[in-house]
Scaffold this motif. Structure first.
Motif, PDB file in Angstrom:
ATOM      1  N   ARG B 284      56.463 -36.832  -8.848  1.00 63.47           N
ATOM      2  CA  ARG B 284      56.887 -37.676  -9.627  1.00 63.47           C
ATOM      3  C   ARG B 284      57.725 -38.954  -9.000  1.00 63.47           C
ATOM      4  NH1 ARG B 284      54.704 -39.456 -14.291  1.00 63.47           N
ATOM      5  NH2 ARG B 284      55.182 -38.209 -16.177  1.00 63.47           N
ATOM      6  N   ASP B 285      57.642 -38.760  -7.680  1.00 65.34           N
ATOM      7  CA  ASP B 285      58.388 -39.767  -6.645  1.00 65.34           C
ATOM      8  C   ASP B 285      57.913 -41.011  -6.789  1.00 65.34           C
ATOM      9  OD1 ASP B 285      59.648 -41.082  -4.359  1.00 65.34           O
ATOM     10  OD2 ASP B 285      60.678 -39.109  -4.395  1.00 65.34           O
ATOM     11  N   ARG B 286      58.746 -42.183  -7.278  1.00 66.48           N
ATOM     12  CA  ARG B 286      58.117 -43.428  -7.180  1.00 66.48           C
ATOM     13  C   ARG B 286      59.055 -44.303  -6.384  1.00 66.48           C
ATOM     14  NH1 ARG B 286      55.873 -46.428  -7.804  1.00 66.48           N
ATOM     15  NH2 ARG B 286      55.907 -47.838  -9.537  1.00 66.48           N
ATOM     16  N   GLY B 287      59.177 -43.697  -5.088  1.00 63.77           N
ATOM     17  CA  GLY B 287      60.013 -44.423  -4.165  1.00 63.77           C
ATOM     18  C   GLY B 287      59.769 -45.637  -3.705  1.00 63.77           C
ATOM     19  N   THR B 288      58.392 -46.071  -3.849  1.00 64.18           N
ATOM     20  CA  THR B 288      58.071 -47.435  -3.515  1.00 64.18           C
ATOM     21  C   THR B 288      58.381 -48.529  -4.464  1.00 64.18           C
ATOM     22  OG1 THR B 288      56.089 -47.558  -3.956  1.00 64.18           O
ATOM     23  CG2 THR B 288      56.465 -46.769  -1.717  1.00 64.18           C
ATOM     24  N   GLN B 289      58.806 -47.820  -5.833  1.00 67.94           N
ATOM     25  CA  GLN B 289      58.879 -48.956  -6.977  1.00 67.94           C
ATOM     26  C   GLN B 289      59.650 -50.024  -6.749  1.00 67.94           C
ATOM     27  OE1 GLN B 289      60.007 -46.715 -10.301  1.00 67.94           O
ATOM     28  NE2 GLN B 289      59.100 -48.287 -11.967  1.00 67.94           N
ATOM     29  N   ALA B 290      60.930 -49.700  -6.117  1.00 71.10           N
ATOM     30  CA  ALA B 290      62.038 -50.709  -5.825  1.00 71.10           C
ATOM     31  C   ALA B 290      61.796 -51.489  -4.525  1.00 71.10           C
ATOM     32  CB  ALA B 290      63.168 -50.023  -5.891  1.00 71.10           C
ATOM     33  N   GLN B 291      60.711 -51.074  -3.734  1.00 64.01           N
ATOM     34  CA  GLN B 291      60.749 -51.402  -2.516  1.00 64.01           C
ATOM     35  C   GLN B 291      59.769 -53.128  -2.428  1.00 64.01           C
ATOM     36  OE1 GLN B 291      59.376 -48.152  -0.222  1.00 64.01           O
ATOM     37  NE2 GLN B 291      61.033 -48.472   1.023  1.00 64.01           N
ATOM     38  N   GLN B 292      59.615 -53.656  -1.320  1.00 65.40           N
ATOM     39  CA  GLN B 292      58.683 -54.684  -1.401  1.00 65.40           C
ATOM     40  C   GLN B 292      57.346 -54.694  -1.693  1.00 65.40           C
ATOM     41  OE1 GLN B 292      59.978 -53.437   1.552  1.00 65.40           O
ATOM     42  NE2 GLN B 292      58.475 -53.878   3.264  1.00 65.40           N
ATOM     43  N   CYS B 293      56.641 -53.514  -1.322  1.00 67.59           N
ATOM     44  CA  CYS B 293      55.410 -53.098  -2.023  1.00 67.59           C
ATOM     45  C   CYS B 293      55.300 -51.685  -2.578  1.00 67.59           C
ATOM     46  CB  CYS B 293      54.437 -52.842  -0.682  1.00 67.59           C
ATOM     47  SG  CYS B 293      54.088 -54.301   0.134  1.00 67.59           S
ATOM     48  N   ASP B 294      55.047 -51.988  -3.806  1.00 66.30           N
ATOM     49  CA  ASP B 294      54.833 -50.882  -4.868  1.00 66.30           C
ATOM     50  C   ASP B 294      53.763 -50.202  -4.845  1.00 66.30           C
ATOM     51  OD1 ASP B 294      54.691 -48.965  -6.828  1.00 66.30           O
ATOM     52  OD2 ASP B 294      55.799 -50.450  -8.478  1.00 66.30           O
ATOM     53  N   PHE B 295      53.474 -49.030  -4.357  1.00 64.25           N
ATOM     54  CA  PHE B 295      52.178 -48.371  -4.038  1.00 64.25           C
ATOM     55  C   PHE B 295      51.787 -47.477  -5.264  1.00 64.25           C
ATOM     56  CE2 PHE B 295      53.384 -49.357   0.477  1.00 64.25           C
ATOM     57  CZ  PHE B 295      52.209 -50.440   0.712  1.00 64.25           C
ATOM     58  N   GLY B 296      52.554 -47.440  -6.370  1.00 67.82           N
ATOM     59  CA  GLY B 296      52.156 -46.850  -7.300  1.00 67.82           C
ATOM     60  C   GLY B 296      52.463 -45.251  -7.100  1.00 67.82           C
ATOM     61  N   TYR B 297      51.669 -44.354  -7.256  1.00 64.79           N
ATOM     62  CA  TYR B 297      51.789 -42.969  -6.922  1.00 64.79           C
ATOM     63  C   TYR B 297      50.955 -42.631  -5.495  1.00 64.79           C
ATOM     64  CZ  TYR B 297      53.897 -41.463 -11.092  1.00 64.79           C
ATOM     65  OH  TYR B 297      54.846 -41.342 -12.353  1.00 64.79           O
ATOM     66  N   GLY B 298      50.666 -43.673  -4.679  1.00 67.32           N
ATOM     67  CA  GLY B 298      50.026 -43.702  -3.357  1.00 67.32           C
ATOM     68  C   GLY B 298      48.945 -44.254  -3.188  1.00 67.32           C
ATOM     69  N   LEU B 299      48.464 -44.573  -1.833  1.00 69.27           N
ATOM     70  CA  LEU B 299      47.530 -45.411  -1.262  1.00 69.27           C
ATOM     71  C   LEU B 299      46.180 -44.344  -1.132  1.00 69.27           C
ATOM     72  CD1 LEU B 299      48.965 -47.647   1.327  1.00 69.27           C
ATOM     73  CD2 LEU B 299      47.697 -48.517  -0.855  1.00 69.27           C
ATOM     74  N   VAL B 300      45.222 -44.904  -1.339  1.00 77.24           N
ATOM     75  CA  VAL B 300      43.789 -43.971  -1.520  1.00 77.24           C
ATOM     76  C   VAL B 300      43.014 -44.130  -0.265  1.00 77.24           C
ATOM     77  CG1 VAL B 300      42.092 -43.086  -2.803  1.00 77.24           C
ATOM     78  CG2 VAL B 300      43.936 -43.806  -4.117  1.00 77.24           C
ATOM     79  N   CYS B 301      42.796 -43.101   0.351  1.00 76.22           N
ATOM     80  CA  CYS B 301      41.673 -43.201   1.502  1.00 76.22           C
ATOM     81  C   CYS B 301      40.548 -42.162   1.251  1.00 76.22           C
ATOM     82  CB  CYS B 301      42.388 -42.612   2.733  1.00 76.22           C
ATOM     83  SG  CYS B 301      43.883 -42.918   3.117  1.00 76.22           S
ATOM     84  N   ASP B 302      39.413 -42.447   1.720  1.00 75.53           N
ATOM     85  CA  ASP B 302      38.497 -41.597   1.791  1.00 75.53           C
ATOM     86  C   ASP B 302      38.813 -40.066   2.314  1.00 75.53           C
ATOM     87  OD1 ASP B 302      38.114 -41.656   4.458  1.00 75.53           O
ATOM     88  OD2 ASP B 302      36.532 -43.146   4.436  1.00 75.53           O
ATOM     89  N   SER B 303      37.751 -39.392   2.095  1.00 78.30           N
ATOM     90  CA  SER B 303      38.076 -37.766   2.737  1.00 78.30           C
ATOM     91  C   SER B 303      38.314 -37.520   4.034  1.00 78.30           C
ATOM     92  CB  SER B 303      36.970 -37.030   2.108  1.00 78.30           C
ATOM     93  OG  SER B 303      35.764 -37.039   2.791  1.00 78.30           O
ATOM     94  N   ASN B 304      38.106 -38.643   4.959  1.00 81.69           N
ATOM     95  CA  ASN B 304      38.166 -38.484   6.183  1.00 81.69           C
ATOM     96  C   ASN B 304      39.639 -39.164   6.603  1.00 81.69           C
ATOM     97  OD1 ASN B 304      35.869 -37.239   7.020  1.00 81.69           O
ATOM     98  ND2 ASN B 304      34.687 -39.267   6.761  1.00 81.69           N
ATOM     99  N   GLY B 305      40.353 -39.823   5.554  1.00 79.28           N
ATOM    100  CA  GLY B 305      41.529 -40.624   5.948  1.00 79.28           C
ATOM    101  C   GLY B 305      41.606 -41.777   6.256  1.00 79.28           C
ATOM    102  N   THR B 306      40.461 -42.542   5.993  1.00 80.00           N
ATOM    103  CA  THR B 306      40.384 -43.882   6.047  1.00 80.00           C
ATOM    104  C   THR B 306      40.655 -44.842   4.819  1.00 80.00           C
ATOM    105  OG1 THR B 306      38.617 -43.694   7.666  1.00 80.00           O
ATOM    106  CG2 THR B 306      38.858 -45.780   6.887  1.00 80.00           C
ATOM    107  N   LEU B 307      41.696 -45.520   4.922  1.00 81.77           N
ATOM    108  CA  LEU B 307      42.200 -46.211   3.761  1.00 81.77           C
ATOM    109  C   LEU B 307      41.085 -47.206   3.133  1.00 81.77           C
ATOM    110  CD1 LEU B 307      45.768 -48.002   4.985  1.00 81.77           C
ATOM    111  CD2 LEU B 307      45.307 -46.481   2.978  1.00 81.77           C
ATOM    112  N   ILE B 308      40.979 -47.015   1.959  1.00 85.52           N
ATOM    113  CA  ILE B 308      40.176 -47.845   0.930  1.00 85.52           C
ATOM    114  C   ILE B 308      40.821 -49.168   0.537  1.00 85.52           C
ATOM    115  CG2 ILE B 308      38.561 -47.819  -1.210  1.00 85.52           C
ATOM    116  CD1 ILE B 308      38.482 -44.627  -0.610  1.00 85.52           C
ATOM    117  N   ASP B 309      40.501 -50.436   1.165  1.00 83.60           N
ATOM    118  CA  ASP B 309      41.183 -51.494   0.699  1.00 83.60           C
ATOM    119  C   ASP B 309      41.312 -51.713  -0.653  1.00 83.60           C
ATOM    120  OD1 ASP B 309      42.357 -53.687   1.932  1.00 83.60           O
ATOM    121  OD2 ASP B 309      40.516 -54.996   1.080  1.00 83.60           O
ATOM    122  N   GLY B 310      42.657 -51.909  -0.968  1.00 85.75           N
ATOM    123  CA  GLY B 310      42.975 -52.215  -2.414  1.00 85.75           C
ATOM    124  C   GLY B 310      42.922 -51.389  -3.604  1.00 85.75           C
TER     125      GLY B 310
END
Lengths: 378, 378
Positions: B284-310
């Motif tokens: 349940r950690d929402r540690g980025t909520q109070a920071q300059q970029c709120d990433f929700g529950y996380g940034l999503v990548c493809d299965s190889n670990g490459t970030l999916i933009d947006g």
């Protein structure tokens, strides 16, 4: 076992079994009076002894959130199990194993693609999976709308593809955001009527759809009637928590789960009591943050479970909790709660707090303690 | 083992071992160049293989957050262990057992009452506990201020009571709230100078105080010098996470922990991708909520670990995650990410996400997978 609560290592998750039994009775009586079966969602506790108490009280079958729970409770002797998360194709082999072993596992889908994966895997392995279609009754999360033409396509895919369309199910998760009886009754009726409407649409297309399964703790406790529904699902009622208290469906003395913690220090100038109940012990769940009463990381009681007026666990690091009294209350925290004092914290969200522990310590009505394992992980 | 990442049951916590090793090297080089020992805080991973890698790279001893971790890593062969949470009297028996078994366990206190409990228990059991006094360098949580007369009283209680005052320690937890190099350098200097000042005050009173232990990942990576300090503690650097990225001490491709998840459905009208990574998988950690970029529950990548933009995991229920693209991005989510697609989610807080799992699946530089257990619970 005769261990006392006061000799437990802290932090530890304590279940007040008398309160739990009362909560179980209450929901069972609700289901009975509404004329539906109760299929409790056991994701809250994931605990054999709790499931046993629910079944003893009259529950018929269980709902699970992971196939690991299904495996554990099937091994325990529960055969009627609904896995209430849309089936991923890569989990079908596990579901097949369970069914081959004799578990009457029901799986869920809400899409044509999901239904296709189920029937194709079933045909390839000569298995007639039993399937619920998930209905979106409140725009909360998953499910197909009752008036979406896709509903018919999904039902047809299941029925004609060689699987068994067992019924429809929905969960009005939006109910967690409400806090008046009127609003709760309204969403309970929406949950019921949308799910019944979906079943009727499927039946009108000539496809049998025997079961209509609805529920959440707030709607289950608020519904005026459940005409057309066959079964009720609810989970968190077994322990309740501060979020449910804010929703208005339980009193504080219904809360059956608490975290036993020890005072490890103070910052007397700030009125802080430092405890060993950090977020690892409480979970990071801050479910009351957006509700009418923000209880921080929990309400603090003495070690007997009596609420201490105005004392909240206000912040948490991994293994440190910081409790303090409401502003304006002048309390000598070092004197009243010296190092070594044991306290109990009522959590925001019983499902999340329980998940931080491998087991519960159950405080039984006769005062004795028992150790109740949980089925964590996937 | 030759299992591929693509055959793992989801959700599962995946460690990118190449990134982890790079992070371990980076922090070890920092400590070496600052002229201090590195005593990693292993509460982030609680994992034998990770601890082994840290020690191989040059770490001397470990810091733990529970006595269960101390027990596990002592059994593994680590003898120099700092339990960095103020000692509760009811945990002294466990600490004694560890010391009697040969573990050079160091315990912590920040009060006269805590020190008294330690020396009295030690005298009763003929044990000279080794103790650090915790210093409050930044008003963050626990500890005694360097200029508080109580510091001398605590030191005296330990020294004259028959225990060994091993040193002073502090943790500038406020550093997590910062995000500029200048501010981080300032708090690192505060952490250093306050802890050194406390050691000097104790020494001026004629009591030996050999060790000065400081650290947090942000301050460790920002300090200009650590004059007077003997050892550095840091934990989350081993995996890093989105909170640390917002603090500014790591790049996104330093993040070594991700949650592998499977797409289980969609709400195409809303652009939602439903995954099996709910809060049980992410915490349940929402540690980025109070920071300059709120990433929700996380940034999503493809299965190889490459970030999916947006693409962000925007909300989470127990076993359901909801991912969606930034507003204005028009993506056919059903077509691009059909049911069964595997994705990887970078978490807000590696300590909290890891704690949701009994083990990590380690993706090794040669592409093979290994199963690395964690030491959860207390």
């Amino acid at each position: 076992m005769t261990t006392s609560i006061h000799t437990l290592d802290t932090p530890v998750a304590v279940v007040d079994v008398a309160r739990m039994n009362r909560n179980i009775q209450r929901m069972q009586q609700r289901a009975d009076s509404l004329g539906v079966r109760l299929r409790p969602h056991v994701k809250t506790t994931k605990c054999a002894q709790v499931v046993e108490a629910q079944i003893q009280a009259g529950a018929q079958g269980v709902t699970v959130s992971t196939l690991k729970e299904a495996q554990a409770f099937f091994t325990q002797g529960v055969t009627d199990i609904l896995y209430a998360v849309a089936m991923a194709p890569n989990k079908l082999a596990h579901a097949l194993d369970l069914r081959r072993a004799g578990c009457a596992l029901i799986i869920v889908t809400d899409s044509v693609a999901g239904a296709r994966a189920i029937v194709e895997f079933g045909r390839a392995h000569d298995e007639r999976f039993e399937v619920f279609i998930e209905i979106d009754s409140d725009h909360h999360r998953s499910g197909v709308r009752s008036d979406d033409p896709l509903l018919g396509d999904i039902a047809k895919m299941i029925h004609e593809g060689g699987a068994v369309l067992k019924g429809v199910m929905t969960h009005a998760g939006e109910s967690y955001k409400l806090n008046t009886l009127e609003a709760l009754q309204e969403i309970a009726e929406l949950e019921r009527s949308e799910c019944v409407k979906a079943a009727e649409a499927i039946r009108a297309a000539g496809i049998p759809c025997p079961e209509v399964s609805v529920g959440s703790t707030p709607t289950a406790l608020s519904a005026v009637h459940l005409e057309g529904v066959t079964e009720l699902r609810a989970g968190v009622y077994v322990f309740f928590d501060l979020v449910m208290h804010n929703v208005g469906v339980c009193a504080l003395d219904d809360l059956a789960l608490s975290v036993l913690t020890t005072v490890i220090g103070h910052q007397p100038d700030k009125g802080w009591i430092i405890t060993d109940s950090g977020w690892m012990a409480m979970s990071r769940d801050r479910g009351t943050q957006a509700q009418q009463c923000d209880f921080g990381y929990g309400l603090v009681c003495d070690s007997n479970g009596t609420l201490i007026d105005g004392l909240l666990l206000r912040s948490a690091n991994q293994e440190h909790g910081v409790a303090s009294f409401e502003e304006g209350m002048s309390v000598d925290v070092e004197k009243l709660y010296p190092i070594g004092t044991q306290l109990r914290v009522l959590p925001n969200h019983a499902c999340a707090t329980g998940a931080q522990y491998p087991a519960y310590e159950a405080l039984q009505p006769n005062g004795e303690m028992a150790h109740w394992s949980r089925v964590n992980g996937w």
